[in-house]
Design an enzyme around this catalytic site. Structure first.
Site, PDB file in Angstrom:
ATOM      1  N   HIS A 176       8.583  57.649  59.311  1.00  0.00           N
ATOM      2  CA  HIS A 176       7.535  56.601  59.952  1.00  0.00           C
ATOM      3  C   HIS A 176       8.069  55.260  59.602  1.00  0.00           C
ATOM      4  O   HIS A 176       8.150  55.125  58.439  1.00  0.00           O
ATOM      5  CB  HIS A 176       6.133  57.230  59.698  1.00  0.00           C
ATOM      6  CG  HIS A 176       5.509  56.523  61.005  1.00  0.00           C
ATOM      7  ND1 HIS A 176       4.858  55.462  60.903  1.00  0.00           N
ATOM      8  CD2 HIS A 176       4.811  57.386  61.976  1.00  0.00           C
ATOM      9  CE1 HIS A 176       4.168  55.477  62.095  1.00  0.00           C
ATOM     10  NE2 HIS A 176       4.038  56.568  62.537  1.00  0.00           N
TER      11      HIS A 176
ATOM     12  N   ASP B 137       4.250  64.459  64.612  1.00  0.00           N
ATOM     13  CA  ASP B 137       5.097  65.477  65.418  1.00  0.00           C
ATOM     14  C   ASP B 137       5.537  66.714  64.446  1.00  0.00           C
ATOM     15  O   ASP B 137       5.872  67.771  65.211  1.00  0.00           O
ATOM     16  CB  ASP B 137       6.070  64.715  65.929  1.00  0.00           C
ATOM     17  CG  ASP B 137       5.824  63.746  67.010  1.00  0.00           C
ATOM     18  OD1 ASP B 137       6.202  62.466  66.865  1.00  0.00           O
ATOM     19  OD2 ASP B 137       4.865  64.047  67.688  1.00  0.00           O
TER      20      ASP B 137
HETATM   21  C1  SDX Z   1       5.998  58.887  66.299  1.00  0.00           C
HETATM   22  O1  SDX Z   1       4.883  53.832  65.557  1.00  0.00           O
HETATM   23  C2  SDX Z   1       4.292  55.182  65.578  1.00  0.00           C
HETATM   24  O2  SDX Z   1       2.990  54.875  65.220  1.00  0.00           O
HETATM   25  C3  SDX Z   1       4.731  56.151  66.232  1.00  0.00           C
HETATM   26  C4  SDX Z   1       3.774  57.591  66.105  1.00  0.00           C
HETATM   27  C5  SDX Z   1       2.659  57.029  67.146  1.00  0.00           C
HETATM   28  O3  SDX Z   1       1.531  57.725  66.855  1.00  0.00           O
HETATM   29  O4  SDX Z   1       2.757  56.386  68.109  1.00  0.00           O
HETATM   30  O5  SDX Z   1       3.411  57.808  65.060  1.00  0.00           O
HETATM   31  C6  SDX Z   1       4.495  58.729  66.833  1.00  0.00           C
HETATM   32  O6  SDX Z   1       6.686  58.379  67.006  1.00  0.00           O
HETATM   33  C7  SDX Z   1       6.311  59.476  65.069  1.00  0.00           C
HETATM   34  C8  SDX Z   1       7.769  59.340  64.665  1.00  0.00           C
HETATM   35  C9  SDX Z   1       8.531  60.728  65.471  1.00  0.00           C
HETATM   36  N1  SDX Z   1       9.959  60.574  65.109  1.00  0.00           N
HETATM   37  C10 SDX Z   1      10.445  61.536  64.423  1.00  0.00           C
HETATM   38  O7  SDX Z   1      10.085  62.357  63.881  1.00  0.00           O
HETATM   39  C11 SDX Z   1      11.887  61.241  64.421  1.00  0.00           C
HETATM   40  C12 SDX Z   1      12.854  61.474  63.106  1.00  0.00           C
HETATM   41  N2  SDX Z   1      12.287  60.125  62.216  1.00  0.00           N
HETATM   42  C13 SDX Z   1      13.171  59.065  62.336  1.00  0.00           C
HETATM   43  O8  SDX Z   1      14.068  58.661  63.218  1.00  0.00           O
HETATM   44  C14 SDX Z   1      12.448  57.794  61.656  1.00  0.00           C
HETATM   45  O9  SDX Z   1      11.931  58.312  60.592  1.00  0.00           O
HETATM   46  C15 SDX Z   1      11.765  56.841  62.589  1.00  0.00           C
HETATM   47  C16 SDX Z   1      12.219  56.388  63.898  1.00  0.00           C
HETATM   48  C17 SDX Z   1      10.284  57.522  62.707  1.00  0.00           C
HETATM   49  C18 SDX Z   1      11.494  55.517  61.685  1.00  0.00           C
HETATM   50  O10 SDX Z   1      12.390  54.912  61.861  1.00  0.00           O
HETATM   51  P1  SDX Z   1      12.898  53.466  60.797  1.00  0.00           P
HETATM   52  O11 SDX Z   1      11.377  53.114  60.226  1.00  0.00           O
HETATM   53  O12 SDX Z   1      13.604  52.833  61.763  1.00  0.00           O
HETATM   54  O13 SDX Z   1      13.476  54.219  59.538  1.00  0.00           O
HETATM   55  P2  SDX Z   1      15.014  54.178  59.682  1.00  0.00           P
HETATM   56  O14 SDX Z   1      15.596  55.066  60.652  1.00  0.00           O
HETATM   57  O15 SDX Z   1      15.568  52.936  59.252  1.00  0.00           O
HETATM   58  O16 SDX Z   1      15.381  55.184  58.486  1.00  0.00           O
HETATM   59  C19 SDX Z   1      15.132  54.621  57.018  1.00  0.00           C
HETATM   60  C20 SDX Z   1      16.222  55.622  56.567  1.00  0.00           C
HETATM   61  C21 SDX Z   1      17.391  55.835  56.883  1.00  0.00           C
HETATM   62  O17 SDX Z   1      18.456  56.210  55.730  1.00  0.00           O
HETATM   63  P3  SDX Z   1      19.461  54.881  54.843  1.00  0.00           P
HETATM   64  O18 SDX Z   1      20.084  54.067  56.321  1.00  0.00           O
HETATM   65  O19 SDX Z   1      18.308  54.037  54.245  1.00  0.00           O
HETATM   66  O20 SDX Z   1      20.364  55.675  54.115  1.00  0.00           O
HETATM   67  O21 SDX Z   1      15.487  56.667  56.052  1.00  0.00           O
HETATM   68  C22 SDX Z   1      16.546  57.898  56.951  1.00  0.00           C
HETATM   69  C23 SDX Z   1      17.542  57.060  57.597  1.00  0.00           C
HETATM   70  O22 SDX Z   1      18.730  57.432  57.685  1.00  0.00           O
HETATM   71  N3  SDX Z   1      15.672  58.732  57.730  1.00  0.00           N
HETATM   72  C24 SDX Z   1      15.816  59.926  57.939  1.00  0.00           C
HETATM   73  C25 SDX Z   1      14.650  60.292  58.779  1.00  0.00           C
HETATM   74  N4  SDX Z   1      13.976  59.196  59.004  1.00  0.00           N
HETATM   75  C26 SDX Z   1      14.592  58.048  58.449  1.00  0.00           C
HETATM   76  N5  SDX Z   1      16.771  60.743  57.430  1.00  0.00           N
HETATM   77  C27 SDX Z   1      16.547  61.983  57.854  1.00  0.00           C
HETATM   78  N6  SDX Z   1      15.425  62.535  58.679  1.00  0.00           N
HETATM   79  C28 SDX Z   1      14.598  61.771  59.107  1.00  0.00           C
HETATM   80  N7  SDX Z   1      13.817  62.124  60.056  1.00  0.00           N
END
Ligand code: SDX
Length: 426
Positions: free
Chosen positions: A307, A367
């Site tokens: 998140h 989720d």
């Molecule tokens: C919702 O914003 C809100 O409040 C949203 C929400 C709401 O109520 O409105 O809470 C609802 O959208 C919840 C999120 C649902 N999405 C998912 O579950 C999709 C999987 N999660 C990710 O794609 C990610 O964690 C996000 C999109 C939720 C957040 O992305 P960020 O903050 O931009 O983080 P990032 O993509 O920069 O990740 C940071 C690191 C990365 O690794 P490095 O480049 O540092 O090595 O963490 C890794 C990412 O690759 N990473 C994950 C991961 N999420 C982040 N690796 C594996 N699995 C994951 N789920």
């Protein structure tokens, strides 16, 4: 209420130094007010994804991502989940205070009396392919509401539009599902509460009586409460941005539904179930799947994890995890869906002690468990994000109204740093 002054920050650049005001919110959050930065220095800020940028002052929802705190208008989500109903929470978010008994009775009655759709709306659905994903159908249907009802230009008309949106969205969603099945639409029942009415419109057929299970209805009401608002997330920021051009409420909400559909946002709940079913179909090994989610060369993500704000356990996921077991037990879905829940719990157990997830502070989000509950309720996977939108409606509405009532309100128009070709000639 507005932010108070918290001193100044000094920016030094190119031999010059300017002071920028710092503001502080009621929970101690501080921000540098850069509204005069460009006029004073010619500089702009650059923050792709807006991870460091506040778009507004808001009194609707407070999140502390470090402590896993979520409050609607100051009330902890845990208390609202336990003691309130979705419509009470909708009233709280939109009007700012919990309703008295009389105020709630009036609001509940208003919603009940507006759940029916104009009969011409049936033609809207018949134009849609039965195979259509219900998210573009509901986004288009909400935008189409503006063709039936005039743009609200008085407070009374705005409150009527708010009631129509909350009331009719559940009917639109159920009708989209019935259309996809080729089944007749089930009209709303005024004798049923909001969640029970939706379940009845979804699963009843004209040929026989359908009894809504009160435990399932309560679980659905809880899901809607937990999704009701979440400060300036992607879809809420979209609703604010579209509304900032003075687009009408229905158009702004329709845009929010489309933004929510994305797999990184509300669309994640559908992908969580698809992920759990993929693990189940392969070898049921959560551990093997996690290796792929950690592999930089593999685009696999652990859906439902991570998140932008929560760097600890999403408080909504904690509540949903408990509700999940109750609903799976209640529906007797202990076979296939029980296995999906076991895989989900194994994924959580392993990640909580895996350095990759711990270092990146990736925990289950809202989720992760919601999809298992929806599936146990018999709601089809492609309707999961439609359910998320149903819950998020009051939050979107409250944020839109707050934006439009803000005396400092102006159209949203970010700047950019141009990196394209400099002037050249044909
Ligand atoms: C919702 O914003 C809100 O409040 C949203 C929400 C709401 O109520 O409105 O809470 C609802 O959208 C919840 C999120 C649902 N999405 C998912 O579950 C999709 C999987 N999660 C990710 O794609 C990610 O964690 C996000 C999109 C939720 C957040 O992305 P960020 O903050 O931009 O983080 P990032 O993509 O920069 O990740 C940071 C690191 C990365 O690794 P490095 O480049 O540092 O090595 O963490 C890794 C990412 O690759 N990473 C994950 C991961 N999420 C982040 N690796 C594996 N699995 C994951 N789920």
């Amino acid at each position: 209420m507005s932010a108070k002054s918290a001193g100044e920050a000094t920016l030094q650049y190119d031999g010059k130094s300017i002071s920028l005001p710092v503001v502080e919110g009621t929970e101690g959050e501080r921000g540098i007010d850069v509204s005069r930065l460009r006029s004073d220095t010619g500089l702009i800020t650059l923050d792709p994804g807006y991870g460091n940028t506040g778009s507004c002052e808001s009194a609707v929802t407070f999140i502390d991502g470090e402590k896993g705190i979520l409050r609607y208008r100051g009330y902890p989500i845990e208390e609202l989940a336990e003691k309130s109903t979705f419509l009470e929470v909708a009233y709280l978010l939109i009007r700012g205070e919990l309703p008295s008994k009389a105020e709630f009775a009036e609001f509940d009655n208003e919603v009940t009396l507006h759940t029916m759709l104009h009969e011409d709306f049936k033609k809207f659905f018949s134009a849609m392919p039965k195979s259509a994903h219900p998210m573009p159908v509901t986004a288009a249907a909400v935008a189409a509401l503006a063709t039936f009802y005039p743009e609200p230009d008085t407070e009374e008309m705005l409150q009527r539009a708010v009631v129509r949106l909350i009331a009719k969205y559940s009917t639109l969603a159920a009708f989209a599902y019935k259309h996809s099945l080729g089944q007749p639409f089930m009209y709303p029942r005024n004798s049923l509460d909001y969640a029970s009415n939706f379940l009845h419109m979804m699963f009843a057929v004209p040929c026989e009586e359908y009894q809504v299970d009160p435990v399932i209805a309560r679980a659905l009401d809880l899901l809607l409460i937990l999704h009701a608002d979440h400060e300036q997330n992607c879809s809420t920021s979209t609703v604010r941005m579209v509304g900032s051009s003075r687009a009408p409420l229905f158009a702004s909400i329709s845009a929010g539904i489309s933004a929510l559909w994305g797999s990184l946002h509300g669309g994640a709940n559908q992908r969580v179930i698809e992920m759990l079913e993929q693990i189940q179909a392969e070898d049921g090994s959560a551990d093997r799947f996690l290796e792929r989610a950690k592999d930089k060369n593999d685009t696999t993500r652990l859906m439902g994890f991570g998140h932008r704000v929560y760097k600890s356990y999403d408080p909504r996921a904690a509540i949903l995890k408990k509700a999940c077991a109750d609903v799976v037990d209640r529906t007797g879905a202990n076979g296939d869906i029980g296995q999906l829940l076991e895989i989900a719990m194994r994924l959580e157990e392993v990640t909580l002690r895996d350095d990759y997830f711990v270092e990146r502070r990736l925990y289950p989000n809202v989720d992760f468990y919601s999809g298992v509950i929806y599936k146990a309720m018999g709601i089809p996977v492609n309707m999961f994000t439609v359910m998320f939108a149903m819950g998020r409606l009051p939050g979107w509405i409250a944020q839109w109204i707050e934006m439009r009532r803000d005396p400092a309100f102006r159209i949203g128009r970010p700047r950019q740093i141009y990196v394209g070709e400099t002037e050249r000639h044909l």
